[in-house]
Design a protein around this motif. Sequence first.
Motif, PDB file in Angstrom:
ATOM      1  N   VAL A   1       0.854  -1.186   0.000  1.00 52.78           N
ATOM      2  CA  VAL A   1       0.000   0.000   0.000  1.00 52.78           C
ATOM      3  C   VAL A   1       0.892   1.238   0.000  1.00 52.78           C
ATOM      4  N   LEU A   2       0.577   2.178  -0.879  1.00 54.96           N
ATOM      5  CA  LEU A   2       1.277   3.465  -0.924  1.00 54.96           C
ATOM      6  C   LEU A   2       0.259   4.586  -0.761  1.00 54.96           C
ATOM      7  N   ALA A   3       0.662   5.627  -0.048  1.00 59.66           N
ATOM      8  CA  ALA A   3      -0.207   6.795   0.126  1.00 59.66           C
ATOM      9  C   ALA A   3       0.657   7.998   0.495  1.00 59.66           C
ATOM     10  N   LYS A   4       0.107   9.171   0.301  1.00 63.13           N
ATOM     11  CA  LYS A   4       0.717  10.385   0.830  1.00 63.13           C
ATOM     12  C   LYS A   4       0.167  10.575   2.228  1.00 63.13           C
ATOM     13  N   ALA A   5       0.967  11.137   3.123  1.00 67.10           N
ATOM     14  CA  ALA A   5       0.507  11.419   4.478  1.00 67.10           C
ATOM     15  C   ALA A   5       1.353  12.528   5.065  1.00 67.10           C
ATOM     16  N   SER A   6       0.778  13.226   6.035  1.00 65.42           N
ATOM     17  CA  SER A   6       1.500  14.300   6.708  1.00 65.42           C
ATOM     18  C   SER A   6       1.796  13.906   8.138  1.00 65.42           C
ATOM     19  N   ARG A   7       3.025  14.156   8.534  1.00 67.46           N
ATOM     20  CA  ARG A   7       3.440  14.013   9.931  1.00 67.46           C
ATOM     21  C   ARG A   7       3.719  15.430  10.405  1.00 67.46           C
ATOM     22  N   GLY A   8       2.751  16.012  11.103  1.00 71.00           N
ATOM     23  CA  GLY A   8       2.830  17.442  11.390  1.00 71.00           C
ATOM     24  C   GLY A   8       2.710  18.188  10.074  1.00 71.00           C
ATOM     25  N   TRP A   9       3.676  19.041   9.796  1.00 76.35           N
ATOM     26  CA  TRP A   9       3.684  19.801   8.544  1.00 76.35           C
ATOM     27  C   TRP A   9       4.489  19.113   7.451  1.00 76.35           C
ATOM     28  N   LYS A  10       4.996  17.911   7.726  1.00 73.49           N
ATOM     29  CA  LYS A  10       5.874  17.204   6.788  1.00 73.49           C
ATOM     30  C   LYS A  10       5.077  16.237   5.925  1.00 73.49           C
ATOM     31  N   LEU A  11       4.869  16.585   4.653  1.00 69.60           N
ATOM     32  CA  LEU A  11       4.180  15.700   3.718  1.00 69.60           C
ATOM     33  C   LEU A  11       5.174  14.685   3.193  1.00 69.60           C
ATOM     34  N   GLY A  12       4.834  13.408   3.348  1.00 68.96           N
ATOM     35  CA  GLY A  12       5.741  12.361   2.900  1.00 68.96           C
ATOM     36  C   GLY A  12       4.992  11.188   2.302  1.00 68.96           C
ATOM     37  N   LEU A  13       5.733  10.126   2.076  1.00 63.65           N
ATOM     38  CA  LEU A  13       5.209   8.909   1.481  1.00 63.65           C
ATOM     39  C   LEU A  13       5.047   7.855   2.566  1.00 63.65           C
ATOM     40  N   LEU A  14       3.862   7.275   2.635  1.00 63.30           N
ATOM     41  CA  LEU A  14       3.581   6.185   3.557  1.00 63.30           C
ATOM     42  C   LEU A  14       3.546   4.911   2.733  1.00 63.30           C
ATOM     43  N   ALA A  15       4.349   3.937   3.120  1.00 68.75           N
ATOM     44  CA  ALA A  15       4.426   2.684   2.366  1.00 68.75           C
ATOM     45  C   ALA A  15       4.362   1.500   3.318  1.00 68.75           C
ATOM     46  N   LEU A  16       3.328   0.695   3.146  1.00 65.00           N
ATOM     47  CA  LEU A  16       3.239  -0.563   3.871  1.00 65.00           C
ATOM     48  C   LEU A  16       3.751  -1.632   2.934  1.00 65.00           C
ATOM     49  N   THR A  17       4.779  -2.346   3.371  1.00 63.50           N
ATOM     50  CA  THR A  17       5.319  -3.426   2.554  1.00 63.50           C
ATOM     51  C   THR A  17       4.932  -4.757   3.184  1.00 63.50           C
ATOM     52  N   ASP A  18       5.381  -5.830   2.590  1.00 63.06           N
ATOM     53  CA  ASP A  18       5.112  -7.138   3.167  1.00 63.06           C
ATOM     54  C   ASP A  18       5.880  -7.363   4.463  1.00 63.06           C
ATOM     55  N   ARG A  19       6.816  -6.457   4.816  1.00 63.32           N
ATOM     56  CA  ARG A  19       7.634  -6.610   6.018  1.00 63.32           C
ATOM     57  C   ARG A  19       7.553  -5.448   6.998  1.00 63.32           C
ATOM     58  N   ARG A  20       7.459  -4.221   6.468  1.00 61.25           N
ATOM     59  CA  ARG A  20       7.583  -3.042   7.330  1.00 61.25           C
ATOM     60  C   ARG A  20       6.601  -1.953   6.925  1.00 61.25           C
ATOM     61  N   LEU A  21       6.467  -0.980   7.826  1.00 58.31           N
ATOM     62  CA  LEU A  21       5.725   0.240   7.540  1.00 58.31           C
ATOM     63  C   LEU A  21       6.748   1.364   7.484  1.00 58.31           C
TER      64      LEU A  21
END
Length: 107
Positions: free
Chosen positions: A27-47
């Motif tokens: 799964v891939l998505a954009k997400a913000s951590r506070g004011w930091k827009l980044g890439l969220l990636a769930l893999t078969d092993r890690r987030l």
Amino acid sequence: TFKRTWLVSEELQLLPTLLEEGEVPVVLAKASRGWKLGLLALTDRRLHFVYGDGSKHSFAVSRETVGATAKGATLRLDLGEESVKLTDVDPKEQAAEIVRLLVAEAG
């Protein structure tokens, strides 16, 4: 697949170098951590949360160690020693999908 990938183009280019051999994005998505827009990636092993060059504000944790809840486009992660709130998950249905996959694995 999501719109405006140029917003996280640096992160999308960096992600393959952060993956272990044979690690596959689920799964891939954009997400913000506070004011930091980044890439969220769930893999078969890690987030992974990748911001900028992948150093400051970024993290990668084993799927087995993550607790998660979602409400709309907000994802709350329990990383053991730290809680992280990611907002503006886009596409927003990916927040619920990440929780579903993590819960299915834990149960």
